[in-house]
Design an enzyme around this catalytic site. Structure first.
Site, PDB file in Angstrom:
ATOM      1  N   HIS A 155       0.827  -1.216   0.000  1.00 40.61           N
ATOM      2  CA  HIS A 155       0.000   0.000   0.000  1.00 40.61           C
ATOM      3  C   HIS A 155       0.860   1.265   0.000  1.00 40.61           C
ATOM      4  CE1 HIS A 155      -3.451  -2.598   0.975  1.00 40.61           C
ATOM      5  NE2 HIS A 155      -2.641  -3.173   1.855  1.00 40.61           N
ATOM      6  N   SER A 276      15.181  20.734 -16.758  1.00 38.91           N
ATOM      7  CA  SER A 276      14.036  21.606 -16.990  1.00 38.91           C
ATOM      8  C   SER A 276      14.466  22.805 -17.812  1.00 38.91           C
ATOM      9  CB  SER A 276      13.463  22.086 -15.650  1.00 38.91           C
ATOM     10  OG  SER A 276      12.595  23.181 -15.824  1.00 38.91           O
ATOM     11  N   LYS A 282      16.772  21.172 -11.773  1.00 43.43           N
ATOM     12  CA  LYS A 282      16.013  19.947 -11.953  1.00 43.43           C
ATOM     13  C   LYS A 282      16.816  18.841 -12.646  1.00 43.43           C
ATOM     14  CE  LYS A 282      12.378  19.090 -11.164  1.00 43.43           C
ATOM     15  NZ  LYS A 282      11.193  19.304 -11.996  1.00 43.43           N
ATOM     16  N   GLU A 289       9.690   7.752 -16.875  1.00 45.15           N
ATOM     17  CA  GLU A 289       8.336   8.274 -17.109  1.00 45.15           C
ATOM     18  C   GLU A 289       7.823   7.878 -18.492  1.00 45.15           C
ATOM     19  OE1 GLU A 289       8.684  12.218 -14.244  1.00 45.15           O
ATOM     20  OE2 GLU A 289       8.913  12.417 -16.402  1.00 45.15           O
TER      21      GLU A 289
END
Length: 460
Positions: A155, A276, A282, A289
């Protein structure tokens, strides 16, 4: 001129031809189409359906066409309708009337079904090889981290301490079932539909089994209607791709989480991360992804083909032309994702020191305390309740388990003694596991040895 329009008074409108042409998609089947045509011609010669001299001329010309297409010397455009038509028309250009014998006792219906199965056979082997490469990358990290303690999760909440190698071995096992699915699908793929013709077979004395043997099939698809009208093997293949992508996506999601500042466990190499355009600090896990995102594409391919097929009456329908869009995309996306995933895992550093100290006395050791009481004769359900009260006290005091006193423990059960404090180290927890396939160092080392042998020997 199209192969089928002799009974028509008007040519197909250009807009209709452009709409219906599939050659931009199916041109990648040219090798399979030529291989199938060669076997078909050899069978026709053997059965004395066409002259041997014509057969030899066709075979020579087909190989010439293969080289022309491979080298780019001949241009393929949408006016060719499909790859079958293009190759046959090119054949007739080369050898004249002899080339018109190629399509004897054959339809484009059994031809495309054959091409797809030949292509699937090759693609399946390539995907299995890529899965093996990915498993090897995971195994290498597992061997490096066979002593690294991490929290296991259920979980997305801390559950129990485990060895990181054990976590990675779970993915290796999942991927092994993916290999089994692809190999099992291959058994059904490896049946030849050639000779089913349009759908009813042919009155000419062909030998379907001989052509199947030439193409190294295990046999034929017996029912001629079934041979041309179903795409279940394509659906099964894409389903296997979708399940494999699901496994990749789950690991990708974990790498994304682990590489966050909050987890601070994984460091992706700069060569597999991006930045970024606005925020200079970043470092984004874009490759993970994208694997996660591309999984949705393969799911879409599966649903797309299922939807194409769901309402089709027997036998062949032109709707089935759309199968290749989904088939090719699913295979290409899965292969690219597997290759990238192996590189990503190989170029990610996992911090061996991240969790072990932090897990000392952590509430994730609560199950070990319940087992401690069970070993002292307490029924598990009662032990679970007692330890739940201990945990509640820790939460109330905002402390860890090892920060409680023996008196605190004994207030819940007189069976607690000083030896309970030996349990409050995560390494003690993993070492205490005894069941086969568990997170214990001995079982993990055993699994690592087994997988190393299997992947090295190719017997996995």
């Amino acid at each position: 001129m199209s192969l089928w329009n002799s009974r028509f008074r008007k040519p197909l409108a250009e807009s209709a031809l452009k709409f219906s042409s599939s050659i931009d998609i199916d041109k990648r089947l040219y090798n399979e189409d030529i291989d199938g045509s060669k076997a078909h011609v050899q069978m026709l010669v053997k059965q004395k359906i066409i002259p041997a001299a014509d057969g030899r001329a066709i075979l020579r010309a087909l190989e010439q066409i293969r080289k022309e297409i491979a080298s780019g010397r001949v241009q393929i455009d949408w006016r060719g309708e499909d790859i079958h038509t293009f190759i046959e028309e090119r054949l007739v250009e080369k050898i004249g009337e002899k080339g018109k014998r190629l399509h004897t006792a054959r339809s484009r219906n059994d031809q495309i079904a054959l091409d797809e199965r030949l292509w699937l056979r090759k693609e399946t082997k390539e995907i299995v090889a890529l899965i093996r490469r990915f498993q090897s990358a995971l195994l290498k990290q597992g061997e490096k981290h066979k002593d690294t303690i991490v929290p296991g999760y259920t979980h997305l909440q801390r559950a129990q301490p485990i060895l990181f190698a054990h976590h990675l071995l779970a993915y290796i096992s999942m991927l092994e079932r993916d290999v089994e699915r692809f190999n099992d699908c291959l058994k059904r793929v490896n049946r030849s539909p050639l000779g089913a013709a349009a759908f009813a077979g042919t009155s000419l004395p062909i030998d379907r089994h001989y052509a199947a043997r030439l193409l190294k099939f295990d046999g034929i698809v017996e029912n001629s209607i079934d041979a041309v009208s179903d795409r279940d093997v394509l659906i099964e293949f894409i389903s296997a791709c979708a399940i494999t992508m699901m496994h990749l996506s789950r690991l990708a999601e974990e790498i994304i989480l682990w590489s966050s500042h909050e987890f601070g466990f994984a460091q992706i190499d700069d060569s597999f991360a991006t930045g970024s355009s606005l925020m200079p600090q970043k470092k984004n896990p874009d490759m993970a992804e994208l694997i996660r995102g591309k999984t949705g594409r393969v799911y879409g391919d599966l649903i797309g083909l299922l939807t194409v097929m769901k309402g089709l009456p027997l036998a062949y329908n032109r709707d089935m032309q759309e199968d290749k869009v989904h088939l090719f995309d699913a295979a290409d996306t899965t292969k690219a994702s597997l290759s990238l995933a192996a590189d990503l895992v190989s170029h990610t550093t996992f911090r061996a020191d991240r969790f072990e100290k932090q897990l000392k006395g952590d509430l994730s050791l609560a199950t070990d305390i319940a087992d401690y009481l069970v070993r002292k004769g307490v029924p598990f359900r009662k032990a679970h309740s007692i330890v739940g009260q201990v945990v509640a006290l820790c939460i109330e005091r905002r402390c860890l388990l090892h920060e409680l006193s023996l008196a605190d423990f004994m207030s819940f059960s007189p069976l607690f003694s000083e030896d309970v404090f030996k349990l409050f180290h995560p390494r003690t927890s993993v070492q205490s596991k005894k069941s086969a396939g568990s997170a214990s160092p001995r079982e993990v080392a055993k699994q690592l040895r087994v997988w190393k042998g299997r992947l090295r020997n190719g017997s996995a």
